[in-house]
Scaffold this active site. Structure first.
Site: not given
Length: 514
Positions: A123, A228
């Protein structure tokens, strides 16, 4: 922030990475790093450093910028990616980079492979995109800082995500296994599954709904709120096993808006199951249902964590009866001062590079600075001792001749002079006389050369001064013309045009006389 292209990585040399590391080090204190500073940090010659920088600009690893005050280079995400990949390769974490798996508002995801043939997910955090720039209201990476670069914020985001992932994985949460991180890149376990947003059918929606709610409550009991928790950050495999991803936005349950974040996570799951699977339930947790059992937010210093919470956690483990209350208060005060000092040190050290190459470059930089200061000190001493040729006049030449005569001639007048000096200045001892003799010897040695050159010259000092002034004015005008240029590319094109004009004029004159 284009797509990662690793083809050029195999063709970059050691000097290329030295220059990239120098640009990264220079951006700690400069928004635009000048070439002179880059060449000194990288320990390369000015011309060689310019050549490497042009190649790096061609491949979009660095960018050339010019302002009203300074012109230089800055590192972009392409060069930052290459530095992180180089570090992973040197650590033997990854060997190859595959396809791109996904693109988010603040990160890109790629498949990578290790030397053992295992596949991982890498990532790359890319803060600063136009879709997500309101960072001060969404995140607290900047803390008390006013000016910060997107590269530095991406590095902080990756560091926080790796810390959260490791803490959750060690405590048995369904998260990917963290492997390694460097700069703005995080390498983790590759999950064989699909995001929840791509799933349209479930065998048992009620059981999965209860698992999601239990996971939210379990996180809160450990002192964390995801922030989130939605269908884009939850993954399911073929057996409907849950895996949670994306952690940089996690906050502590002691945050001022913790209840709002908790209710928002619950509402995201309730709304998604009602729209996608037509499943509605009146059972959902609230913030009052939290029973704090562990303190992961204390271990990782999550957002919203305060020192009052740490004191409360210390009360859960009281000290023995032998310790006095006054000693405990003094230790707490000292602990607060030490924490403030460590916070300031961490703020200063967060921009440092965690690689051996960076340490090696820093050592070379320190050695370079020491050698430069030593050379400057030697030049200053040399300038003090040497007498320039243009400074000599008629009076100085007469003085030089007299002193030379005194040094070379052994006439009786000198003995009389010394005897009179001893009579009028009896306070001079042997040490002071030795110092005076050494000073006269140095002065005679330095002035013998100037005297010999001055006696050979037939040009008056005024003419020499005028010529030197003219030469200095020419150099200043040439330097000013160079500063007025817009960049290095314009200088090259200007020289090419001048050569073309000279060739064209010579050809026309040849045709005219031919």
């Amino acid at each position: 922030m284009g797509k990662l292209n690793v083809v050029i990585l195999r063709y970059l040399s050691r000097d290329d990475f030295r220059v990239l590391t120098a640009v990264e080090m220079g951006m700690k204190n400069h928004e635009i790093v000048p070439v002179s500073l880059l060449s000194s940090i990288a320990s390369l010659k000015h011309g060689g450093c310019n050549k490497i920088l042009r190649e790096l600009v061609k491949h979009k690893l660095v960018a050339y910028e010019r302002t009203k005050t300074v012109q230089g280079y800055r590192l972009n995400y392409g060069g930052y990616d290459y530095l992180a990949l180089k570090t992973f390769c040197s650590r033997e974490v990854i060997l190859s980079v595959g396809n791109q798996m996904g693109v988010g508002k603040e990160s890109d995801l790629y498949i990578v492979a290790s030397p053992n043939g295992e596949q991982y997910a890498m990532k790359l955090h890319r803060l600063g995109r136009t879709s997500f720039r309101n960072l001060k209201n969404k995140r607290d990476y900047h803390k008390h800082r006013k000016n910060m670069s997107w590269l530095y914020l991406s590095r902080l985001s990756a560091m926080k995500e790796f810390a959260y992932m490791k803490a959750l994985y060690d405590r048995g949460f369904p998260v990917p296994k963290p492997v390694d991180y460097n700069r703005h890149a995080v390498v983790m376990e590759l999950i064989n599954g699909y995001p929840l947003c791509q799933v349209h059918e479930l065998q048992d929606p009620s059981a999965l709904y209860s698992e999601f709610m239990e996971l939210i409550v379990k996180l809160a009991n450990h002192g964390l709120i995801h922030g989130d928790f939605n269908e884009f950050n939850l993954m399911l495999d073929d057996q409907d096993h849950i895996t949670m991803i994306d952690f940089p936005q996690m906050v502590s349950t002691s945050h001022t808006n913790a209840e709002w974040y908790f209710d928002r996570d619950v509402k995201c799951i309730v709304d998604f199951f009602a729209k996608r699977f037509q499943y509605e339930s009146e059972l959902f947790p609230t913030f009052k249902d939290i029973r704090r059992a562990h303190s992961i937010d204390v271990d990782v210093s999550a957002s919203g964590f305060t020192k009052d919470l740490q004191r409360d956690s210390e009360l859960l483990h009281p000290a023995g009866p032998e310790e006095d209350n006054s000693e405990e208060e003094e230790e707490e005060d000292e602990g607060e001062e030490e924490e403030e000092e460590t916070d300031e040190e961490e703020d200063g050290e967060e921009t440092s590079v965690d690689t051996e190459e960076f340490k090696h470059a820093m050592l070379e930089l320190e050695g370079l600075k020491v050698s430069e200061t030593h050379a400057n000190a030697q030049d200053q001493e040399r300038e003090k001792t040497e007498v320039p040729f243009t400074a000599g006049g008629d009076e100085e030449s007469e003085e030089l001749e007299e002193e030379l005569k005194e040094a070379e001639d052994e006439c009786p007048e000198l003995t009389e002079l010394s005897a009179s000096n001893k009579e009028f200045k009896p306070f001079r001892d042997s040490d002071s006389l030795q110092q005076i003799a050494e000073h006269r010897r140095r002065r005679a040695d330095s002035e013998v050369t100037t005297g010999s050159t001055g006696s050979c010259s037939t040009i008056s000092p005024d003419v020499v001064r005028q010529k030197v002034r003219k030469q200095l004015t020419k150099q200043q005008k040439a330097a000013q013309r160079r500063r007025l240029q817009k960049g290095e590319a314009n200088l090259v094109t200007k020289s090419k045009r001048e050569n073309q004009n000279n060739i064209k004029s010579s050809m026309e004159s040849a045709d005219f006389w031919g």
